[in-house]
Design an enzyme around this catalytic site. Structure first.
Site, PDB file in Angstrom:
ATOM      1  N   ASP A 478       5.016  -5.366   3.558  1.00  0.00           N
ATOM      2  CA  ASP A 478       4.592  -4.461   4.622  1.00  0.00           C
ATOM      3  C   ASP A 478       3.824  -5.225   5.699  1.00  0.00           C
ATOM      4  O   ASP A 478       3.351  -6.358   5.480  1.00  0.00           O
ATOM      5  CB  ASP A 478       3.700  -3.375   3.987  1.00  0.00           C
ATOM      6  CG  ASP A 478       3.641  -2.092   4.795  1.00  0.00           C
ATOM      7  OD1 ASP A 478       4.116  -2.074   5.939  1.00  0.00           O
ATOM      8  OD2 ASP A 478       3.091  -1.103   4.266  1.00  0.00           O
ATOM      9  N   ASP A 548       8.290   5.810   8.275  1.00  0.00           N
ATOM     10  CA  ASP A 548       7.398   6.584   7.409  1.00  0.00           C
ATOM     11  C   ASP A 548       7.708   8.066   7.496  1.00  0.00           C
ATOM     12  O   ASP A 548       7.175   8.862   6.722  1.00  0.00           O
ATOM     13  CB  ASP A 548       5.936   6.346   7.797  1.00  0.00           C
ATOM     14  CG  ASP A 548       5.403   5.070   7.165  1.00  0.00           C
ATOM     15  OD1 ASP A 548       6.016   4.586   6.197  1.00  0.00           O
ATOM     16  OD2 ASP A 548       4.375   4.557   7.641  1.00  0.00           O
TER      17      ASP A 548
HETATM   18  C1  DGJ Z   1       3.183   1.679   5.616  1.00  0.00           C
HETATM   19  C2  DGJ Z   1       4.479   1.868   4.893  1.00  0.00           C
HETATM   20  O1  DGJ Z   1       5.489   2.208   5.774  1.00  0.00           O
HETATM   21  C3  DGJ Z   1       4.304   2.929   3.830  1.00  0.00           C
HETATM   22  O2  DGJ Z   1       5.514   3.172   3.190  1.00  0.00           O
HETATM   23  C4  DGJ Z   1       3.252   2.505   2.862  1.00  0.00           C
HETATM   24  O3  DGJ Z   1       3.673   1.366   2.174  1.00  0.00           O
HETATM   25  C5  DGJ Z   1       1.956   2.227   3.593  1.00  0.00           C
HETATM   26  N1  DGJ Z   1       2.139   1.327   4.675  1.00  0.00           N
HETATM   27  C6  DGJ Z   1       0.922   1.666   2.655  1.00  0.00           C
HETATM   28  O4  DGJ Z   1      -0.202   1.267   3.283  1.00  0.00           O
END
Ligand code: DGJ
Length: 729
Positions: A478, A548
């Site tokens: 990430d 997300d």
């Molecule tokens: C952003 C990601 O897109 C999410 O799926 C998740 O992993 C969060 N970060 C966690 O902080």
């Protein structure tokens, strides 16, 4: 041979199965000019299209108009400072501050295959699959060598470009701008599309008319970003999925970029793409070389659909690497939307236990397992297991998950550092920031100076230790904030402009190390959802988290825009709980599953707490994934109807390359009263074959399905969906 040089015309002829790309050298002073890109030609005698017999004339014949010539000639790689006032690709600065540069042809080399780009992601192919032209140019005053590199993938109908710039002079020179590709088109009567967005609304298709002047999209965020994707397609007006000419460029790079189409004074169009010149400068000492990242170019004479399928074919076979490239990915369940930071071993095992009974194949433990991270304020950089949460340690949890017959995956955010971390307390100078200036936090974190080897080594070793401590088969990488306050404590004066690109090279180096050390690992890139969904990242990870926003209806537009360039097998897509955590919408569980089926497929919910009727549907969804994923991953993708255009319904199709089957996904977004069912016309079938709708058992010939069509299934209610599977009898 995909590339040939003809001395009689001084023409380079680059051919794929259906396209030709032609460059030519000016006789008197060998500038490299662009002649043609488009549908395949049977004859290379087209250099007259450079219009050298029209004024302003070739300067060596008549130097009075050198500057005017520079502003009109269709340069293959434009340079700044000697008369070409359109967008330049190359701008340099000598030690005494001069910025002019002009390139003339020196030599060339044509060979089978395609060399790798050192330290950078790039498409690849065997000697049988591609041919490369390296065209060496020189600015004789600066002694600056510029090699224009072209490769053609003949069967795939794609062309790639990159540039190698070498300082052959005694003194250093500064590159202030070094773009990767330039394309000259005749006329300005075009439209263009880009992929625009924001967090949770990534890659919506934006379509505009091209006019005189510069039309650009870009990123200066240090990542390709949620806002603009490094993709641009210029096309003839009214281009549809099926018809119209399209000239597309996609950048195989994950950092700052510029993509621009410029309607110029003589009604020509110049399209450029490369690393954004802002936040960039690069000093080349004597003998040093700079490599511009690769641009992929696709021409389609049959609309956006054909362009899409070309990108998909190229990326599936010649960009994505590793064991999972051609394999079904395990159906995962990720605990982020299920628990956020509030989990422990017991909770994760309870999710895994229930998930395993339903056929889900992998548990992914997301953010919050390390340091003392109970929320997003702390601990990035301290990649040690929090045993208060994971009692008994990581191995016990992984073993427990494995004992249920499931694989285990884990989340990292390797490029970041929390101010509240042992790492920051020890190495505050490892964060990117400018001395004496309050550094901007974002999500209460800083970005690590990954351009420094000692920083990379420290983080990488921590990751490696964790991955080696248990049977971990998947990593989600990430990245949750952009780069700001660009300052590296390690750079000498005058070199800060190199940070953004060196940062990207550092990220690539770490990911390369990771996939080399753990060749069986499934890597999924992610950046606050889909903020780094680009071809550069696909070279390291076969899949990228798309957004997300997991709402099935929002996903229609996000996945439509993403899939215009990137293959379905790369789009991270999960079924999540309702009301949806981002938009509060409630959609049927069936629709959530059928929309996620167009991507990698997985779950992002607490399976122990969702309604029983939803849980009961999971085994059938798992079976659906296993039944259709080979087709979804490898087939030809067609957009039959777009919800973002018609605001009512959406329909896509994946057809097997051999025409043996097709899967249609229909989503009735807003149900209309007193209305008949819609007619859907399929694509990509054998017109002479007979196909059976697997559910209704009704048989149709391929031509009926494609030319006359079939009625879409009737659904009841908003946000409803239905699959139709047609199998050749
Ligand atoms: C952003 C990601 O897109 C999410 O799926 C998740 O992993 C969060 N970060 C966690 O902080």
């Amino acid at each position: 041979m995909g590339i040939q040089y003809f001395e009689d015309e001084r023409v380079f002829w680059l051919n794929t199965k259906n396209t030709s790309y032609i460059l030519a050298l000016v006789d008197e002073e060998p500038f490299v000019g662009h002649v043609y890109y488009g549908k395949k030609l049977s004859d290379y005698h087209v250099r007259h299209l450079m219009r050298l017999e029209e004024g302003p004339f070739i300067p060596s014949k008549n130097n009075r108009d050198r500057a005017a010539f520079g502003d009109a000639f269709p340069f293959e790689y434009s340079t700044h400072g000697v008369g070409d006032f359109r967008e330049s690709c190359l701008k340099v600065q000598t030690q005494n501050g001069h910025e002019a540069c002009s390139l003339i042809y020196q030599s060339h080399n044509i060979f089978a295959g395609k060399p790798a780009l050192c330290g950078l992601p790039a498409t690849f192919g065997s000697e049988a699959e591609c041919t490369t032209l390296e065209l060496t140019c020189l600015d004789p005053v600066l002694n600056l060598e510029v090699v224009l590199v072209y490769s053609v993938f003949e069967d795939v109908d794609a062309l790639t470009r990159s540039v190698r710039i070498t300082n052959r002079a005694e003194n250093s020179i500064v590159l202030k701008k070094a773009l990767s590709a330039c394309l000259q088109l005749d006329g300005i009567d075009y439209e263009y599309i880009t992929l625009h967005g924001s967090w949770a609304r990534e890659r919506h298709i934006d379509r505009r008319a091209l006019t005189h002047g510069k039309h650009s999209i870009s990123s200066l965020r240090g990542e390709s970003g949620h806002q603009d994707n490094p993709f641009i397609a210029v096309m003839t007006p009214g281009t549809t999925q099926e018809a119209g000419e399209v000239y597309a460029m996609n950048f195989v790079y994950s950092g700052n970029f510029l993509a621009q189409a410029e309607g110029c004074q003589f009604d020509t169009t110049r399209i450029v793409m490369g690393i954004h010149p802002e936040n960039f400068s690069w000093t080349l000492e004597k003998g040093e070389q700079f490599i511009c990242p690769e641009v992929v170019m696709v021409y389609s004479d049959a609309g956006l659909g054909k362009m899409t399928r070309t990108f998909h074919d190229l990326y599936r076979s010649h960009l994505i690497r590793g064991e999972y490239r051609d394999k079904k990915r395990p159906i995962l369940i990720n605990n982020w939307e299920a628990t956020y930071f509030n989990f422990n071993t017991e909770k994760l095992l309870s999710i895994a236990e229930e998930a395993s009974k339903l056929g889900i194949e992998m548990l992914v433990m997301d953010d919050g397992w390390f340091g003392h991270r109970e929320d997003d304020n702390t601990s990035l950089g301290d990649w040690t297991v929090n045993e208060d949460k994971l009692s008994g340690g990581l191995k016990a949890l992984v073993d427990g998950v494995n004992a249920l017959g499931m694989k285990f995956g884990i989340w990292f955010e390797p490029e970041m550092i929390s101010p509240d971390s042992d790492l920051y307390r020890k190495h505050p100078d490892w964060a990117i920031q400018i001395p004496d200036r309050l550094a901007s936090r974002c999500r209460n974190q800083y970005v690590l100076d990954i351009s420094r080897k000692e920083v990379r080594d420290c983080i990488y070793e921590q990751i490696k230790t964790v991955l080696s401590s248990a049977n971990i088969e998947y990593v989600k990488w990430d990245m949750n904030r952009p780069l700001t306050d660009l300052g590296s404590f390690a750079y000498p004066a005058g070199r800060q402009g190199e940070l953004s690109h060196r940062y990207m090279l550092g990220v690539y180096e770490m990911q390369e190390r990771l996939i080399n050390d753990f060749p069986h690992l499934l890597l999924e890139n992610c950046s606050g959802g889909g903020g780094r969904f680009d071809a550069g990242m696909l070279y390291y990870s076969p899949q990228i988290w798309c957004s997300d926003d997991t709402d099935a209806i929002e996903r229609l537009s996000i996945q439509e825009g993403t899939s215009i360039v990137y293959p379905l097998c790369s789009m991270g897509a999960h079924v999540s709980d309702c009301p949806n955590h981002t938009v509060g919408r409630t959609t049927p569980f069936q629709t959530r599953g059928e929309v996620a089926l167009a991507g990698t497929f997985g779950y992002e919910l607490d399976v122990t707490r969702i309604p029983q009727q939803d849980r009961d549907m999971i085994p059938a969804q798992v079976a659906m994934y296993h039944k259709y994923n080979d087709l979804v991953r490898t087939g030809d993708y067609y957009r039959l109807a777009s919800y973002s255009e018609n605001h009512a319904y959406d329909c896509t199709e994946v057809a097997a390359k051999d025409g043996s089957e097709a899967l249609v996904t229909y989503v009735e977004v807003i149900r209309r009263a007193n209305f008949k069912t819609r007619r859907i016309r399929l694509r990509g079938l054998d017109p002479n074959a007979v196909y059976e709708n697997e559910e209704t058992k009704v048989r149709y010939t391929g031509d009926v399905l494609m030319y006359a069509g079939v009625q879409a299934p009737e659904t009841w209610g908003d946000f409803t969906s239905k699959l139709m599977h047609f199998v050749r009898v």
